[in-house]
Write a protein that holds these residues in place. Structure first.
Motif, PDB file in Angstrom:
ATOM      1  N   ARG A  20       2.540  14.362   2.776  1.00  0.00           N
ATOM      2  CA  ARG A  20       2.045  12.980   2.965  1.00  0.00           C
ATOM      3  C   ARG A  20       1.058  12.926   4.118  1.00  0.00           C
ATOM      4  NH1 ARG A  20       7.107  11.588   1.292  1.00  0.00           N
ATOM      5  NH2 ARG A  20       8.011  11.711   3.365  1.00  0.00           N
ATOM      6  N   HIS A  24      -3.047  12.090   3.879  1.00  0.00           N
ATOM      7  CA  HIS A  24      -3.598  10.952   4.622  1.00  0.00           C
ATOM      8  C   HIS A  24      -4.742  11.392   5.552  1.00  0.00           C
ATOM      9  CE1 HIS A  24      -3.748   7.233   6.926  1.00  0.00           C
ATOM     10  NE2 HIS A  24      -3.684   7.972   8.021  1.00  0.00           N
ATOM     11  N   GLU A  37      -0.017  14.456  -3.082  1.00  0.00           N
ATOM     12  CA  GLU A  37       1.118  14.992  -2.335  1.00  0.00           C
ATOM     13  C   GLU A  37       1.761  16.158  -3.079  1.00  0.00           C
ATOM     14  OE1 GLU A  37       3.783  11.899  -1.026  1.00  0.00           O
ATOM     15  OE2 GLU A  37       2.102  10.666  -0.335  1.00  0.00           O
TER      16      GLU A  37
END
Length: 195
Positions: A20, A24, A37
């Motif tokens: 994650r 990001h 992911e």
């Protein structure tokens, strides 16, 4: 804030959180990564399979806010080894730094320096590497998604003692934000003596 060091399969409980985080952070320039992911978890699992891989985790309480990876170059993908083989540099003599990712609100606190210090110290402890190395994507100065306030990390890396080796290059494919398919991006390497 604290730093946690894990090696090899010990990172497995953290893979979902790291996937994650990576997805990001890598959306920002210069990577502009339209990732998933699931892909990141699969990529991280390859590092976990290397018993001498290193993960430097930055935690705020129990939350992972940054991470940095390293692995003996023979355990890295062929695309990273090939430029060194072509240049006559044995991959067995290189400790490869995968990536460093850090949430923007935690930057400027010395964690980037700590990531380098921990990986370099680990490579020295293993005792068989001549070089520490990493690669970085190259984007054109006039890239339409380049932020006006973007500052490349070249000076930071140079201050850590790394030399840009423009002769050591590879191509890596991923899907950029706004693209329909993966395209290859040029990557060049930086090196520092490990001892």
């Amino acid at each position: 804030m604290h730093i946690k060091i894990v090696q090899g399969e010990a990172v497995t409980p953290h893979i979902a959180d790291l996937a994650r985080l990576r997805t990001h952070v890598f959306r920002a320039f210069p990577y502009l990564y339209e990732g998933s992911e699931d892909y990141e978890a699969s990529y991280l699992a390859t590092y976990a399979r290397s018993p001498e891989s290193l993960f430097v985790l930055a935690l705020d309480g129990e939350r992972i806010v940054g991470a940095s990876t390293g692995v003996p170059m023979p355990d890295a993908s062929d695309v990273f080894q090939a430029p060194f083989i072509a240049a006559g540099i044995a991959p067995e003599k290189i400790f490869y730094f995968g990536e460093s990712v850090l949430l923007s609100s935690y930057r400027g606190r010395g964690l980037g320096v700590r990531f380098f210090e921990e990986r370099e110290a680990y490579a020295r402890r293993l005792g068989r590497f001549d070089w520490c190395s990493f690669c970085a994507v190259e984007r054109p100065q006039d890239h339409p998604l380049r932020p006006t306030d973007y500052v490349p990390l070249d000076a930071f890396w140079g201050k850590r003692g790394y030399e840009h080796r423009a002769d050591l290059r590879t191509m890596l494919a991923w899907q950029d934000i706004g693209e329909d398919n993966e395209t290859e991006k040029p990557m060049s390497f930086w090196l520092k003596a490990a001892r």
